[in-house]
Design an enzyme around this catalytic site. Structure first.
Site, PDB file in Angstrom:
ATOM      1  NE  ARG A   1      -0.475   1.753   3.561  1.00 58.11           N
ATOM      2  CZ  ARG A   1       0.640   2.464   3.656  1.00 58.11           C
ATOM      3  NH1 ARG A   1       1.820   1.900   3.833  1.00 58.11           N
ATOM      4  NH2 ARG A   1       0.604   3.777   3.557  1.00 58.11           N
ATOM      5  N   GLY A   2       0.216   2.405  -0.113  1.00 61.41           N
ATOM      6  CA  GLY A   2       0.969   3.650  -0.261  1.00 61.41           C
ATOM      7  C   GLY A   2       1.070   3.926  -1.758  1.00 61.41           C
ATOM      8  CB  ALA A   3       0.283   6.951  -3.758  1.00 62.55           C
TER       9      ALA A   3
ATOM     10  NE  ARG B   1      -6.102   1.018  -2.112  1.00 63.87           N
ATOM     11  CZ  ARG B   1      -5.483   1.524  -1.041  1.00 63.87           C
ATOM     12  NH1 ARG B   1      -4.218   1.223  -0.807  1.00 63.87           N
ATOM     13  NH2 ARG B   1      -6.123   2.329  -0.219  1.00 63.87           N
TER      14      ARG B   1
ATOM     15  CD  GLN C   1      -3.631   2.602   6.687  1.00 69.71           C
ATOM     16  OE1 GLN C   1      -4.229   2.972   7.694  1.00 69.71           O
ATOM     17  NE2 GLN C   1      -4.236   2.437   5.534  1.00 69.71           N
TER      18      GLN C   1
ATOM     19  CG  ASP D   1      -3.237   8.098  -1.746  1.00 65.31           C
ATOM     20  OD1 ASP D   1      -2.943   8.555  -0.625  1.00 65.31           O
ATOM     21  OD2 ASP D   1      -3.131   6.909  -2.045  1.00 65.31           O
TER      22      ASP D   1
ATOM     23  CG  ASN E   1      -2.562  11.636   2.345  1.00 71.24           C
ATOM     24  OD1 ASN E   1      -2.006  10.759   1.681  1.00 71.24           O
ATOM     25  ND2 ASN E   1      -2.243  11.853   3.597  1.00 71.24           N
ATOM     26  CE  LYS E   2      -5.497   5.643   4.230  1.00 75.77           C
ATOM     27  NZ  LYS E   2      -6.454   4.772   3.498  1.00 75.77           N
TER      28      LYS E   2
HETATM   29  O1  MRU Z   1      -4.702   3.263   1.968  1.00 80.21           O
HETATM   30  P1  MRU Z   1      -3.227   3.474   1.975  1.00 80.21           P
HETATM   31  O2  MRU Z   1      -2.565   2.934   3.183  1.00 80.21           O
HETATM   32  O3  MRU Z   1      -2.581   3.019   0.701  1.00 80.21           O
HETATM   33  O4  MRU Z   1      -3.086   5.071   2.013  1.00 80.21           O
HETATM   34  C1  MRU Z   1      -1.798   5.619   1.959  1.00 80.21           C
HETATM   35  C2  MRU Z   1      -1.785   7.091   2.081  1.00 80.21           C
HETATM   36  O5  MRU Z   1      -2.797   7.751   2.143  1.00 80.21           O
HETATM   37  C3  MRU Z   1      -0.467   7.741   2.019  1.00 80.21           C
HETATM   38  O6  MRU Z   1      -0.438   8.895   2.783  1.00 80.21           O
HETATM   39  C4  MRU Z   1      -0.209   8.117   0.561  1.00 80.21           C
HETATM   40  O7  MRU Z   1      -0.385   7.021  -0.266  1.00 80.21           O
HETATM   41  C5  MRU Z   1       1.113   8.692   0.390  1.00 80.21           C
HETATM   42  S1  MRU Z   1       2.319   7.421   0.374  1.00 80.21           S
HETATM   43  C6  MRU Z   1       3.840   8.041   0.274  1.00 80.21           C
END
Ligand code: MRU
Length: 351
Positions: free
Chosen positions: A49-51, A92, A198, A239, A249-250
């Site tokens: 996970r994470g963009a 996603r 997270q 994201d 973002n999250k």
């Molecule tokens: O749902 P996730 O855990 O993939 O969400 C991640 C985030 O929102 C991060 O802040 C974002 O992807 C930036 S990652 C460097």
């Protein structure tokens, strides 16, 4: 300082080797993804996970999923690249990095002349470039962000925008890693980040691994922490960044920005250019992923934060009067300006 490697090729190159983030911080397990189904499942369930990390995994995953088709004739192979690429990119929708990285692989396939074997080799090189570039972008984000972190800086962050979320040392956490590497004192407050935690599971884990001072707090405690003067700056990842600068973002990032603005605390968004989407005019056009209700309703079997990490856990907070639109009391609805100093005769204008 050594950051974890969340995504890499397996030793023989036949698989994408990821850290299974669902099991952290309890267990550090790596998994090998070899098929499109495995890649989609890992991205969908947040094993990876994470963009930036899902972008890199999507690109490398498409390459390994195409390997069994290498003996087919070129046009058939390209059709598989499109079909599997579309499947992976759809898993996603919010993080633009995933469709961007998969799109890069599909474009490279069309642009490369030669049979399927030649094309597959070009795709492997392209996916490796995406990984290497991501690592490089993280480091540059860190270098640029370093100026924002004075010695002793106290940083509040949300979710995980660290090494686990990227191919390198992270985005929001990159300046933190570099500050620590250069001997500066830096402390991080990690929002727990409901519902999948997270922040407490991943940010706290990776910073603790790197020996960086980290304290976990529940999301609803961040504004109080700011109010007591314990936060110098907020840094979060992204994201997708729309053309007008709106940031997805999250969930929980927006209230953090509101609270930071109220307290005069700088609110920074750290992201690579692969997260910028000029084709999306404003945040209203960003598709926001909605996930299973089970994620809120069911407890997790894994521990929710690493052992021995500090915890900030006050039972009450104070909301400044300026943020209260009205008090609804037994004497009526009171609107500002409030005057409660005359005991028994709360003031304010009845509304
Ligand atoms: O749902 P996730 O855990 O993939 O969400 C991640 C985030 O929102 C991060 O802040 C974002 O992807 C930036 S990652 C460097």
């Amino acid at each position: 300082m050594s950051a974890v490697e969340s995504v890499r090729w397996s030793a023989d190159g036949s698989a994408v080797d990821i850290i299974d983030q669902r099991l952290l911080p309890g267990t550090l397990v790596r998994r090998a993804l070899r098929t499109a189904d495995e890649v989609c499942e890992a991205i969908r369930t947040l094993a990876v996970r994470g963009a930036p990390a899902i972008g890199v995994t999507g690109a490398m995953g498409l390459v390994v999923a195409l390997a069994p088709h290498v003996d087919e004739e070129r046009e058939r192979f390209l059709a598989h690249a499109d079909e599997l690429g579309e499947r992976i990119a759809r898993v996603r929708p919010t993080a633009v990095n995933l469709s961007w990285a998969v799109g890069r692989i599909r474009r490279r396939a069309r642009e490369t002349t030669g049979d399927a074997r030649v094309v597959l080799e070009a795709l492997r090189r392209e996916a490796t470039s995406i990984l290497d570039e991501d690592r490089e972008m993280c480091r540059r984000i860190g270098e640029h962000g370093l100026a924002l972190l004075g010695d002793g800086a106290r940083v509040l962050t949300h979710c995980n925008a660290g090494a686990l979320a990227t191919g390198g040392i992270g985005t929001a956490l990159a300046p933190v890693y570099l500050a620590a590497e250069r001997g500066r004192r830096v402390a991080v407050f990690a929002d727990e980040t409901r519902p999948l935690l997270q922040g407490s599971r991943l940010t706290a884990w990776e910073l603790a691994q790197a020996g960086i001072d980290v304290t976990v707090l529940a999301d609803n405690m961040a504004a109080s922490l700011m109010r007591e003067g314990s936060v110098d700056l907020v840094i979060v990842g992204a994201d997708r960044i729309a053309a007008n600068g709106d940031v997805a973002n999250k969930i929980g990032t927006y209230p953090l920005a509101l609270a930071a603005r109220h307290h005069g605390i700088p609110f920074y968004v750290a992201a690579p250019w692969s997260t910028v989407d000029p084709a999306t005019p404003t945040g209203d056009a960003i598709e926001i992923e909605h996930r299973s209700g089970d994620e809120l309703g069911r407890g997790s079997e894994a521990p929710v934060s690493p052992r021995d990490v500090a915890v900030y856990n006050p039972a009450f907070d104070v909301t400044p009067a300026a943020l209260v639109t009205a008090f609804v009391t037994d004497r009526g609805v009171l609107r500002p300006p409030y005057r409660f100093d005359d005991a028994g005769h709360a003031g304010g204008s009845p509304g």
